[in-house]
Design a protein around this motif. Structure first.
Motif, PDB file in Angstrom:
ATOM      1  N   THR A 116       0.832  -1.206   0.000  1.00 53.94           N
ATOM      2  CA  THR A 116       0.000   0.000   0.000  1.00 53.94           C
ATOM      3  C   THR A 116       0.862   1.250   0.000  1.00 53.94           C
ATOM      4  N   PHE A 141      -2.700   5.833   5.066  1.00 55.55           N
ATOM      5  CA  PHE A 141      -3.554   4.754   4.606  1.00 55.55           C
ATOM      6  C   PHE A 141      -2.896   3.386   4.760  1.00 55.55           C
ATOM      7  N   HIS A 173     -12.416   7.644   4.910  1.00 55.07           N
ATOM      8  CA  HIS A 173     -12.289   6.284   4.394  1.00 55.07           C
ATOM      9  C   HIS A 173     -12.332   5.255   5.525  1.00 55.07           C
ATOM     10  N   GLY A 174     -11.654   5.559   6.621  1.00 55.45           N
ATOM     11  CA  GLY A 174     -11.636   4.622   7.744  1.00 55.45           C
ATOM     12  C   GLY A 174     -13.000   4.419   8.363  1.00 55.45           C
ATOM     13  N   LEU A 177     -15.045   2.163   6.005  1.00 52.02           N
ATOM     14  CA  LEU A 177     -14.573   0.783   6.062  1.00 52.02           C
ATOM     15  C   LEU A 177     -14.956   0.103   7.377  1.00 52.02           C
ATOM     16  N   SER A 202      -6.603  -3.751   7.408  1.00 54.21           N
ATOM     17  CA  SER A 202      -7.115  -2.731   6.486  1.00 54.21           C
ATOM     18  C   SER A 202      -7.553  -1.437   7.151  1.00 54.21           C
ATOM     19  N   HIS A 204      -7.789   1.834   9.683  1.00 52.92           N
ATOM     20  CA  HIS A 204      -6.721   2.760  10.039  1.00 52.92           C
ATOM     21  C   HIS A 204      -6.569   2.955  11.541  1.00 52.92           C
ATOM     22  N   SER A 326      -6.405   8.688  -2.774  1.00 50.89           N
ATOM     23  CA  SER A 326      -6.893   8.107  -1.519  1.00 50.89           C
ATOM     24  C   SER A 326      -7.773   6.894  -1.784  1.00 50.89           C
ATOM     25  N   CYS A 327      -8.555   6.931  -2.851  1.00 51.38           N
ATOM     26  CA  CYS A 327      -9.386   5.777  -3.211  1.00 51.38           C
ATOM     27  C   CYS A 327      -8.520   4.598  -3.652  1.00 51.38           C
ATOM     28  N   THR A 330      -7.075   3.025  -0.595  1.00 53.56           N
ATOM     29  CA  THR A 330      -8.080   2.231   0.103  1.00 53.56           C
ATOM     30  C   THR A 330      -8.299   0.888  -0.575  1.00 53.56           C
ATOM     31  N   THR A 334      -7.291  -2.772   1.293  1.00 48.82           N
ATOM     32  CA  THR A 334      -8.348  -3.762   1.539  1.00 48.82           C
ATOM     33  C   THR A 334      -8.214  -4.998   0.649  1.00 48.82           C
TER      34      THR A 334
END
Length: 347
Positions: A116, A141, A173-174, A177, A202, A204, A326-327, A330, A334
C-alpha cells in the motif's frame, strides 16, 4: 528606552523553562477536549475519541469566534502531546501479541503495509500529486491513519491544507470501512477469523478496528487487534522510508543528503523502547491500563491540535487527484489482505 529593546538577560535554561511553562499553560484546553472526547466515546463503541477530538478542533477553528492567536498558542503543546501519545502506543504493543498471529499473519501485515505504501507513492508521483500529499496519504492509509500522518508530518513538513486534507480523507475512508468490512465479510461467507484479520490489516484507527471486530463476533476482537498492533509497529520503517525520500528530494544532486527528515525522531525511539519494555512482562496490568488511558488522552489532545489545522476555506476546491489517490490507497489496503487470505485458503 523601552525595556523590550534591551538585550535579554535570560539564560538558555531560563528560556527553556519559560517555554515549558508557557506550553503547559496552553495545553489545558486541548487536554480537556481529549478527556471529554474519551469519556463520550466510552459509551459509543463505534466512535473514536481521536476522531471526535479532531472534529472538535476543526469546528473550533472554523467558528467565526475562533481566535487565530489562541489557536497559534495551542499548537506547540498539542504537537508535543501528540508525539508523546505516539510513543505511548508502544506500551500497548507487546512482541508476544505479534507472534501470536503466526508467520502468515505477520506476512499479511508486512505485505499489506509495504504494498500500500509503495504503490500509493508510485501512483501518486505519476499522477502528478504534490510530493508532500503523496507521502501523507501513503503513510496514513498504509499504517494507522491520523497517528501515522502525525508521525511523518515533521519529516514531510506539508502545508496546512495538505495536512488537513490528508487527515480528512483518512478519517472518511476509515469510518466507511469500519462498517463496510464486517458486512462484506458476512456477504462473502468469510469466517469470523478471516474477517477479523482483514479488518486488522485494512482499517486505520485502533478504535475503528475494535469497533469493527465487535460487529464481527466476540472472538474476533483479539485477532483483529493483534493484526492491527502489528501494523502500528510498521510506523518505524515507514517513517524511515519517508525521511529518506524527503532527503533525496531536497538534495538530489549532491553526495551528502539533506539533514531534513534524517534520523529517527525521539518519539519513535521512545515507541520502540516502550514496545521492548512491554514485551518483558514486568509492568503490572494496573500500570498498563493507566498508561493506555493517558496515551489516548495525549493522542486526543494532539488530534485536537491537528483539527485546528483543518480550515475549510483552505480545502476548497478539493484536489481531484488527491481524492483519486486516496481511493486507490483504500482499494490496495483492503484488497491485498483478501488476496493473501484467499491464496492461503482461509476464505
Amino acid at each position: 528606552m523601552s525595556t523590550s529593546l534591551l538585550p535579554s538577560t535570560d539564560t538558555p535554561t531560563h528560556s527553556r523553562a519559560a517555554r515549558l511553562l508557557d506550553g503547559a499553560h496552553h495545553a489545558g484546553v486541548p487536554f480537556l477536549v481529549a478527556v471529554a472526547s474519551w469519556a463520550v466515546c466510552r459509551s459509543i463503541p463505534a466512535a473514536s475519541p481521536l476522531v471526535l477530538a479532531l472534529l472538535v478542533g476543526a469546528v473550533v477553528v472554523n467558528l467565526p469566534a475562533g481566535s487565530e492567536r489562541r489557536v497559534d498558542a495551542w499548537m506547540p503543546s498539542t504537537k508535543f502531546l501528540l508525539w508523546l501519545g505516539v510513543a505511548g502506543l508502544g506500551l500497548g504493543l507487546g512482541l508476544g501479541e505479534i507472534v501470536s498471529i503466526g508467520v502468515f499473519g505477520i506476512a499479511v501485515v508486512v505485505v499489506t503495509v509495504a504494498s500500500t505504501f509503495l504503490l500509493t507513492r508510485w501512483i501518486g508521483t505519476r499522477m502528478g500529486v504534490e510530493p508532500e500529499a503523496v507521502q501523507l496519504v501513503a503513510s496514513g492509509f498504509s499504517v494507522c491513519g491520523a497517528a501515522a500522518i502525525a508521525a511523518v508530518e515533521g519529516a514531510v513538513r506539508p502545508r496546512s491544507n495538505q495536512l488537513a486534507l490528508a487527515l480528512a480523507l483518512v478519517t472518511l475512508h476509515g469510518t466507511v470501512l469500519m462498517f463496510a468490512l464486517p458486512l462484506a465479510g458476512d456477504a462473502f461467507g468469510f469466517s469470523d477469523r478471516t474477517t477479523a484479520i482483514w479488518a486488522g490489516a485494512s482499517l486505520h484507527e485502533v478504535a475503528q478496528v475494535a469497533a469493527a471486530a465487535s460487529l464481527i463476533g466476540p472472538a474476533a476482537v483479539a485477532v483483529a487487534m493483534s493484526v492491527k498492533l502489528g501494523r502500528v509497529l510498521m510506523l518505524v520503517p515507514v517513517h524511515r522510508a519517508v525521511s529518506r525520500a524527503v532527503s533525496r528530494a531536497v538534495a538530489p544532486d549532491t553526495d551528502q543528503p539533506s539533514r531534513r527528515g534524517a534520523g529517527v525522531p525521539w518519539f519513535l525511539t521512545l515507541f520502540v523502547v516502550a514496545v521492548l519494555v512491554r514485551s518483558t512482562g514486568m509492568l503490572p496490568d494496573a500500570v498498563l491500563s493507566t498508561t493506555a488511558v493517558l496515551t489516548q488522552w495525549c493522542l486526543g489532545a494532539g488530534m485536537f491540535g491537528m483539527g485546528l489545522g483543518i480550515v475549510l476555506r483552505q480545502l476548497w476546491p478539493l484536489p481531484g487527484r488527491v481524492l483519486v489517490l486516496s481511493c486507490i490507497a483504500t482499494v490496495c489496503v483492503t484488497a491485498v489482505p483478501v488476496l493473501m487470505l484467499g491464496l492461503h485458503g482461509d476464505w
